[in-house]
Design a protein around this motif. Structure first.
Motif, PDB file in Angstrom:
ATOM      1  N   GLN A  29     -19.038  52.087  28.443  1.00  0.00           N
ATOM      2  CA  GLN A  29     -19.012  53.155  27.441  1.00  0.00           C
ATOM      3  C   GLN A  29     -19.023  54.473  28.205  1.00  0.00           C
ATOM      4  OE1 GLN A  29     -22.338  53.163  24.731  1.00  0.00           O
ATOM      5  NE2 GLN A  29     -21.225  54.363  23.242  1.00  0.00           N
ATOM      6  N   ALA A  30     -18.181  55.418  27.784  1.00  0.00           N
ATOM      7  CA  ALA A  30     -18.057  56.692  28.486  1.00  0.00           C
ATOM      8  C   ALA A  30     -18.050  57.854  27.510  1.00  0.00           C
ATOM      9  CB  ALA A  30     -16.780  56.707  29.319  1.00  0.00           C
ATOM     10  N   SER A  31     -18.665  58.975  27.927  1.00  0.00           N
ATOM     11  CA  SER A  31     -18.749  60.187  27.105  1.00  0.00           C
ATOM     12  C   SER A  31     -17.883  61.288  27.699  1.00  0.00           C
ATOM     13  CB  SER A  31     -20.196  60.692  27.039  1.00  0.00           C
ATOM     14  OG  SER A  31     -21.022  59.711  26.473  1.00  0.00           O
ATOM     15  N   LEU A  32     -17.218  62.011  26.811  1.00  0.00           N
ATOM     16  CA  LEU A  32     -16.339  63.113  27.209  1.00  0.00           C
ATOM     17  C   LEU A  32     -16.893  64.422  26.673  1.00  0.00           C
ATOM     18  CD1 LEU A  32     -13.524  63.538  28.599  1.00  0.00           C
ATOM     19  CD2 LEU A  32     -12.580  63.638  26.291  1.00  0.00           C
ATOM     20  N   GLU A  70     -11.877  71.916  21.170  1.00  0.00           N
ATOM     21  CA  GLU A  70     -12.089  72.299  22.566  1.00  0.00           C
ATOM     22  C   GLU A  70     -10.857  71.920  23.386  1.00  0.00           C
ATOM     23  OE1 GLU A  70     -14.785  73.811  24.132  1.00  0.00           O
ATOM     24  OE2 GLU A  70     -15.694  74.121  22.158  1.00  0.00           O
ATOM     25  N   SER A  71     -10.250  72.906  24.042  1.00  0.00           N
ATOM     26  CA  SER A  71      -9.129  72.640  24.946  1.00  0.00           C
ATOM     27  C   SER A  71      -9.659  72.146  26.286  1.00  0.00           C
ATOM     28  CB  SER A  71      -8.323  73.915  25.171  1.00  0.00           C
ATOM     29  OG  SER A  71      -7.755  74.349  23.965  1.00  0.00           O
ATOM     30  N   GLY A  72      -8.774  71.496  27.052  1.00  0.00           N
ATOM     31  CA  GLY A  72      -9.164  71.016  28.376  1.00  0.00           C
ATOM     32  C   GLY A  72      -9.214  72.141  29.377  1.00  0.00           C
ATOM     33  N   PRO A  73      -9.796  71.907  30.527  1.00  0.00           N
ATOM     34  CA  PRO A  73     -10.118  70.596  31.059  1.00  0.00           C
ATOM     35  C   PRO A  73     -11.336  69.973  30.371  1.00  0.00           C
ATOM     36  CG  PRO A  73     -10.859  72.273  32.591  1.00  0.00           C
ATOM     37  CD  PRO A  73     -10.134  72.969  31.485  1.00  0.00           C
ATOM     38  N   TYR A  74     -11.417  68.637  30.511  1.00  0.00           N
ATOM     39  CA  TYR A  74     -12.531  67.880  29.951  1.00  0.00           C
ATOM     40  C   TYR A  74     -13.315  67.249  31.100  1.00  0.00           C
ATOM     41  CZ  TYR A  74      -9.772  68.574  25.809  1.00  0.00           C
ATOM     42  OH  TYR A  74      -9.075  69.170  24.804  1.00  0.00           O
ATOM     43  N   VAL A  75     -14.574  66.921  30.828  1.00  0.00           N
ATOM     44  CA  VAL A  75     -15.437  66.358  31.859  1.00  0.00           C
ATOM     45  C   VAL A  75     -15.932  64.982  31.414  1.00  0.00           C
ATOM     46  CG1 VAL A  75     -17.537  66.684  33.226  1.00  0.00           C
ATOM     47  CG2 VAL A  75     -16.175  68.675  32.546  1.00  0.00           C
ATOM     48  N   LEU A  76     -15.702  63.992  32.256  1.00  0.00           N
ATOM     49  CA  LEU A  76     -16.231  62.648  32.028  1.00  0.00           C
ATOM     50  C   LEU A  76     -17.664  62.676  32.537  1.00  0.00           C
ATOM     51  CD1 LEU A  76     -15.433  59.796  31.116  1.00  0.00           C
ATOM     52  CD2 LEU A  76     -14.800  59.323  33.488  1.00  0.00           C
ATOM     53  N   LYS A  77     -18.622  62.627  31.596  1.00  0.00           N
ATOM     54  CA  LYS A  77     -20.010  62.866  31.988  1.00  0.00           C
ATOM     55  C   LYS A  77     -20.838  61.616  32.176  1.00  0.00           C
ATOM     56  CE  LYS A  77     -21.458  67.420  31.190  1.00  0.00           C
ATOM     57  NZ  LYS A  77     -22.516  68.243  30.758  1.00  0.00           N
ATOM     58  N   LYS A  78     -20.930  60.807  31.167  1.00  0.00           N
ATOM     59  CA  LYS A  78     -21.859  59.681  31.229  1.00  0.00           C
ATOM     60  C   LYS A  78     -21.105  58.368  31.076  1.00  0.00           C
ATOM     61  CE  LYS A  78     -25.452  62.540  29.351  1.00  0.00           C
ATOM     62  NZ  LYS A  78     -26.174  62.961  28.192  1.00  0.00           N
ATOM     63  N   PHE A  94     -24.412  56.318  34.905  1.00  0.00           N
ATOM     64  CA  PHE A  94     -23.674  56.984  35.969  1.00  0.00           C
ATOM     65  C   PHE A  94     -23.071  58.271  35.425  1.00  0.00           C
ATOM     66  CE2 PHE A  94     -19.578  57.330  38.379  1.00  0.00           C
ATOM     67  CZ  PHE A  94     -20.137  57.633  39.604  1.00  0.00           C
ATOM     68  N   GLU A  95     -23.171  59.360  36.168  1.00  0.00           N
ATOM     69  CA  GLU A  95     -22.613  60.649  35.745  1.00  0.00           C
ATOM     70  C   GLU A  95     -21.633  61.144  36.804  1.00  0.00           C
ATOM     71  OE1 GLU A  95     -25.005  63.470  33.770  1.00  0.00           O
ATOM     72  OE2 GLU A  95     -26.574  62.019  33.330  1.00  0.00           O
ATOM     73  N   PRO A  96     -20.333  60.786  36.649  1.00  0.00           N
ATOM     74  CA  PRO A  96     -19.360  61.145  37.684  1.00  0.00           C
ATOM     75  C   PRO A  96     -18.998  62.627  37.714  1.00  0.00           C
ATOM     76  CG  PRO A  96     -18.241  60.092  35.866  1.00  0.00           C
ATOM     77  CD  PRO A  96     -19.720  59.999  35.582  1.00  0.00           C
ATOM     78  N   GLY A  97     -19.057  63.315  36.571  1.00  0.00           N
ATOM     79  CA  GLY A  97     -18.674  64.725  36.541  1.00  0.00           C
ATOM     80  C   GLY A  97     -17.193  64.950  36.793  1.00  0.00           C
ATOM     81  N   TYR A  98     -16.371  63.914  36.592  1.00  0.00           N
ATOM     82  CA  TYR A  98     -14.920  64.040  36.817  1.00  0.00           C
ATOM     83  C   TYR A  98     -14.327  65.025  35.811  1.00  0.00           C
ATOM     84  CZ  TYR A  98      -9.957  62.989  36.786  1.00  0.00           C
ATOM     85  OH  TYR A  98      -8.595  63.106  36.820  1.00  0.00           O
TER      86      TYR A  98
END
Length: 118
Positions: A29-32, A70-78, A94-98
């Motif tokens: 599961q991933a949060s944006l 919300e326009s990008g860029p977006y961050v893959l957080k959790k 895990f929090e990659p911050g990509y």
């Protein structure tokens, strides 16, 4: 490693490369979030994976992104990873911050999410 693109269906696809060391079914599961830290949405992935490296597709609905305004860029957080076993084996959050490329809202589909595109 991560990479991102907009799919032909107008959804945001972020792929995460993982290395699997034991055969199992995995649930992810991933949060944006927006670059300004506004929550955009969540996606999930579940599949049996074989040994070796894989690109895991994390697909975020275009409509969900448009609804965030919300326009990008977006961050893959959790990112939450679990082995589907009894009992469920969860890895630490895990929090990659990509951060994705910049995307305009009108690049995303306003149609409802198509689960067949996963």
């Amino acid at each position: 490693n991560y990479r991102d693109a907009i799919t032909g269906e107008g959804e945001l696809l972020i792929e995460a490369q993982v290395e699997i060391t034991s055969l199992n079914r995995f649930y992810i599961q991933a949060s944006l979030y927006s670059a300004t830290n506004v929550p955009v949405g969540v996606t999930q992935f579940s599949q049996d994976l074989t040994l070796g490296k894989h690109w895991i597709p994390l697909t975020f609905s275009g409509l969900m992104i448009q609804d965030s305004q919300e326009s990008g860029p977006y961050v893959l957080k959790k990112i939450s990873v679990a082995k589907v076993t009894m009992p469920m084996q969860r890895a630490p959050l895990f929090e990659p911050g990509y951060q994705t490329d910049s995307y305009a809202l009108d690049e995303f589909s306003s149609a409802p999410f198509n689960s067949n595109s996963l």
